[in-house]
Design a protein around this motif. Structure first.
Motif, PDB file in Angstrom:
ATOM      1  N   UNK A  50      -2.491 -11.711  -6.152  1.00 19.61           N
ATOM      2  CA  UNK A  50      -2.272 -11.119  -7.473  1.00 19.61           C
ATOM      3  C   UNK A  50      -2.423  -9.602  -7.439  1.00 19.61           C
ATOM      4  N   UNK A  51      -2.970  -9.064  -6.346  1.00 19.13           N
ATOM      5  CA  UNK A  51      -3.184  -7.636  -6.217  1.00 19.13           C
ATOM      6  C   UNK A  51      -1.944  -6.977  -5.661  1.00 19.13           C
ATOM      7  N   UNK A  52      -1.543  -5.888  -6.278  1.00 20.10           N
ATOM      8  CA  UNK A  52      -0.384  -5.133  -5.816  1.00 20.10           C
ATOM      9  C   UNK A  52      -0.882  -4.029  -4.885  1.00 20.10           C
ATOM     10  N   UNK A  53      -1.083  -4.390  -3.643  1.00 17.94           N
ATOM     11  CA  UNK A  53      -1.626  -3.460  -2.660  1.00 17.94           C
ATOM     12  C   UNK A  53      -0.544  -3.102  -1.637  1.00 17.94           C
ATOM     13  N   UNK A  54      -0.527  -1.849  -1.171  1.00 13.97           N
ATOM     14  CA  UNK A  54       0.445  -1.508  -0.124  1.00 13.97           C
ATOM     15  C   UNK A  54       0.092  -2.223   1.171  1.00 13.97           C
ATOM     16  N   UNK A  55       1.094  -2.549   1.945  1.00 14.75           N
ATOM     17  CA  UNK A  55       0.857  -3.201   3.238  1.00 14.75           C
ATOM     18  C   UNK A  55       0.104  -2.255   4.174  1.00 14.75           C
ATOM     19  N   UNK A  56       0.397  -0.965   4.069  1.00 13.36           N
ATOM     20  CA  UNK A  56      -0.251   0.037   4.931  1.00 13.36           C
ATOM     21  C   UNK A  56      -0.857   1.104   4.030  1.00 13.36           C
ATOM     22  N   UNK A  57      -2.165   1.129   3.980  1.00 12.61           N
ATOM     23  CA  UNK A  57      -2.898   2.066   3.140  1.00 12.61           C
ATOM     24  C   UNK A  57      -2.767   3.488   3.685  1.00 12.61           C
TER      25      UNK A  57
END
Length: 132
Positions: A50-57
């Motif tokens: 459910x979190x919209x996180x980038x694949x590469x921070x």
């Protein structure tokens, strides 16, 4: 602090190696433990979070810059400002956006005093001569 980067021709010559290093780095540094276990088991790694996180921070990319600097040569310094705030959606996104930003900062021609910036070439005249 001055930014020291090689010339564009040198960068272009190293582009395949820079891309490979970036892919290797992302595989090594940006795979979560859970994804690695799922991949090893042959399962889908997209857990539908459910979190919209980038694949590469973006913060992780700083360590990539140090590895790229090592490949580009002694004295090379890539500013962290080339990293996109918020990160990258994928390795392909990282390569497509980061490497061109680094290339933009490269000089068009070799600068005197930056030995690693030019592509090495053979001397036009012999450096020593044997006299009869």
């Amino acid at each position: 602090m001055s930014v020291r980067l090689p010339n564009k021709a040198y960068f272009d010559g190293l582009l395949p190696a820079l891309q490979e290093l970036t892919r290797d780095w992302a595989e090594r540094e940006c795979t979560s433990f859970d994804d690695a276990v799922r991949r090893a088991a042959g399962e889908d790694t997209d857990d539908g979070s459910i979190w919209d996180m980038p694949a590469i921070d973006s913060k992780r990319c700083v360590s990539l810059l140090t590895e790229l600097e090592g490949l580009l040569g002694s004295g090379c310094s890539i500013p962290v400002s080339v990293i996109k705030a918020g990160g990258y959606a994928s390795v392909d996104d990282l390569i497509a956006k980061l490497l061109p930003k680094i290339r933009e900062r490269c000089t068009d021609v070799a600068k005197p005093g930056l030995a690693s910036a030019g592509i090495p070439s053979a001397p036009s005249t012999p450096t020593s001569r044997v006299l009869p």
